[in-house]
Design a protein around this motif. Structure first.
Motif, PDB file in Angstrom:
ATOM      1  N   SER A 146      55.444  -8.479  40.244  1.00 47.78           N
ATOM      2  CA  SER A 146      55.103  -7.832  41.628  1.00 47.78           C
ATOM      3  C   SER A 146      55.562  -7.069  41.631  1.00 47.78           C
ATOM      4  O   SER A 146      55.197  -5.303  42.095  1.00 47.78           O
ATOM      5  CB  SER A 146      55.178  -9.413  42.074  1.00 47.78           C
ATOM      6  OG  SER A 146      54.607 -10.021  42.457  1.00 47.78           O
ATOM      7  N   CYS A 147      57.274  -6.886  41.256  1.00 47.17           N
ATOM      8  CA  CYS A 147      57.918  -5.295  41.593  1.00 47.17           C
ATOM      9  C   CYS A 147      57.531  -3.884  40.764  1.00 47.17           C
ATOM     10  O   CYS A 147      57.752  -3.156  41.221  1.00 47.17           O
ATOM     11  CB  CYS A 147      59.815  -5.789  40.716  1.00 47.17           C
ATOM     12  SG  CYS A 147      60.030  -6.547  42.121  1.00 47.17           S
ATOM     13  N   LEU A 148      56.868  -4.481  39.248  1.00 46.82           N
ATOM     14  CA  LEU A 148      56.447  -3.435  38.569  1.00 46.82           C
ATOM     15  C   LEU A 148      55.500  -3.470  39.284  1.00 46.82           C
ATOM     16  O   LEU A 148      54.646  -2.087  39.114  1.00 46.82           O
ATOM     17  CB  LEU A 148      56.044  -4.247  37.141  1.00 46.82           C
ATOM     18  CG  LEU A 148      57.582  -4.309  36.409  1.00 46.82           C
ATOM     19  CD1 LEU A 148      57.152  -4.714  34.986  1.00 46.82           C
ATOM     20  CD2 LEU A 148      58.521  -3.281  36.097  1.00 46.82           C
ATOM     21  N   ASN A 149      54.176  -4.025  39.530  1.00 48.20           N
ATOM     22  CA  ASN A 149      53.369  -3.898  40.120  1.00 48.20           C
ATOM     23  C   ASN A 149      53.167  -2.837  41.224  1.00 48.20           C
ATOM     24  O   ASN A 149      52.950  -2.024  42.009  1.00 48.20           O
ATOM     25  CB  ASN A 149      52.045  -4.968  40.751  1.00 48.20           C
ATOM     26  CG  ASN A 149      50.786  -4.878  40.778  1.00 48.20           C
ATOM     27  OD1 ASN A 149      50.038  -4.353  40.696  1.00 48.20           O
ATOM     28  ND2 ASN A 149      50.797  -4.996  42.227  1.00 48.20           N
ATOM     29  N   PHE A 150      54.299  -3.285  42.339  1.00 47.39           N
ATOM     30  CA  PHE A 150      54.137  -2.710  43.103  1.00 47.39           C
ATOM     31  C   PHE A 150      54.311  -1.207  43.236  1.00 47.39           C
ATOM     32  O   PHE A 150      54.460   0.065  43.548  1.00 47.39           O
ATOM     33  CB  PHE A 150      55.674  -3.172  44.467  1.00 47.39           C
ATOM     34  CG  PHE A 150      55.877  -2.661  45.943  1.00 47.39           C
ATOM     35  CD1 PHE A 150      55.287  -2.370  47.277  1.00 47.39           C
ATOM     36  CD2 PHE A 150      57.335  -1.622  45.432  1.00 47.39           C
ATOM     37  CE1 PHE A 150      55.319  -1.819  47.989  1.00 47.39           C
ATOM     38  CE2 PHE A 150      57.834  -0.456  46.657  1.00 47.39           C
ATOM     39  CZ  PHE A 150      56.746  -0.417  47.562  1.00 47.39           C
ATOM     40  N   TRP A 152      53.543   4.879  42.520  1.00 47.26           N
ATOM     41  CA  TRP A 152      53.330   6.112  41.642  1.00 47.26           C
ATOM     42  C   TRP A 152      52.523   7.236  42.218  1.00 47.26           C
ATOM     43  O   TRP A 152      51.404   6.685  42.287  1.00 47.26           O
ATOM     44  CB  TRP A 152      53.285   5.569  39.923  1.00 47.26           C
ATOM     45  CG  TRP A 152      53.805   6.641  38.992  1.00 47.26           C
ATOM     46  CD1 TRP A 152      52.948   7.296  38.258  1.00 47.26           C
ATOM     47  CD2 TRP A 152      54.736   6.849  38.663  1.00 47.26           C
ATOM     48  NE1 TRP A 152      53.675   8.317  37.849  1.00 47.26           N
ATOM     49  CE2 TRP A 152      54.771   8.453  37.272  1.00 47.26           C
ATOM     50  CE3 TRP A 152      56.483   6.609  39.000  1.00 47.26           C
ATOM     51  CZ2 TRP A 152      55.829   8.367  36.856  1.00 47.26           C
ATOM     52  CZ3 TRP A 152      57.219   7.037  38.291  1.00 47.26           C
ATOM     53  CH2 TRP A 152      57.171   7.789  37.857  1.00 47.26           C
ATOM     54  N   ASN A 153      53.125   8.252  42.135  1.00 46.62           N
ATOM     55  CA  ASN A 153      52.153   9.886  43.188  1.00 46.62           C
ATOM     56  C   ASN A 153      51.793  10.737  40.813  1.00 46.62           C
ATOM     57  O   ASN A 153      52.928  10.541  41.159  1.00 46.62           O
ATOM     58  CB  ASN A 153      51.827   9.726  44.270  1.00 46.62           C
ATOM     59  CG  ASN A 153      53.387  10.152  44.903  1.00 46.62           C
ATOM     60  OD1 ASN A 153      54.094  10.947  43.477  1.00 46.62           O
ATOM     61  ND2 ASN A 153      54.566   9.915  46.210  1.00 46.62           N
TER      62      ASN A 153
END
Length: 104
Positions: free
Chosen positions: A65-69, A74-75
Motif C-alpha cells: 500500500s505504501c509503494l502503491n501510494f 509520482w508526477n
C-alpha cells in the motif's frame, strides 16, 4: 502468545532483532505513529520491510500500500528532474540502471 501491544519498545526491539515478524510489524507501527517512541518514518519503513520479508502478510499488504501510494503520486515534475543530466551524473550505476528501466 504474548500481546505485542503490552510490550515495551525495548522488548519489541529485542524480539524484532531476533526475527519475530509480528514484533517487527508492531515496531514499524510504533515508529510510524510515535507511540512510546519518537516518530521515525525511516525506522518504520525498515521494520515494516523486515516484517514483510519475514513473510508477515499484514506487513506485505501495508508495504504494498505504501509503494502503491508513492507511485500513484509520482508526477511529471519528478520525471523532469530525473531527465536533468547534471543530476544523473552524480548517480551510481545502480541508480542509473533503475532510471533507464522506468523510462524505457
Amino acid at each position: 502468545m504474548t500481546d505485542q501491544n503490552a510490550l515495551s519498545i525495548t522488548e519489541l526491539q529485542q524480539k524484532a532483532e531476533m526475527g519475530d515478524a509480528q514484533a517487527q510489524l508492531e515496531l514499524a507501527y510504533r515508529f510510524s505513529e510515535g507511540e512510546g517512541i519518537e516518530s521515525n518514518k525511516e525506522m518504520a519503513l525498515k521494520w515494516l520491510t523486515s516484517a514483510a520479508e519475514s513473510g508477515n502478510a499484514e506487513a506485505q499488504l501495508a508495504l504494498g500500500s505504501c509503494l502503491n501510494f508513492y507511485f500513484n503520486n509520482w508526477n511529471m515534475s519528478n520525471i523532469k528532474l530525473f531527465e536533468d543530466k547534471q543530476i544523473r551524473s552524480h548517480w551510481n550505476e545502480e541508480e542509473q540502471q533503475w532510471y533507464f528501466s522506468i523510462i524505457d
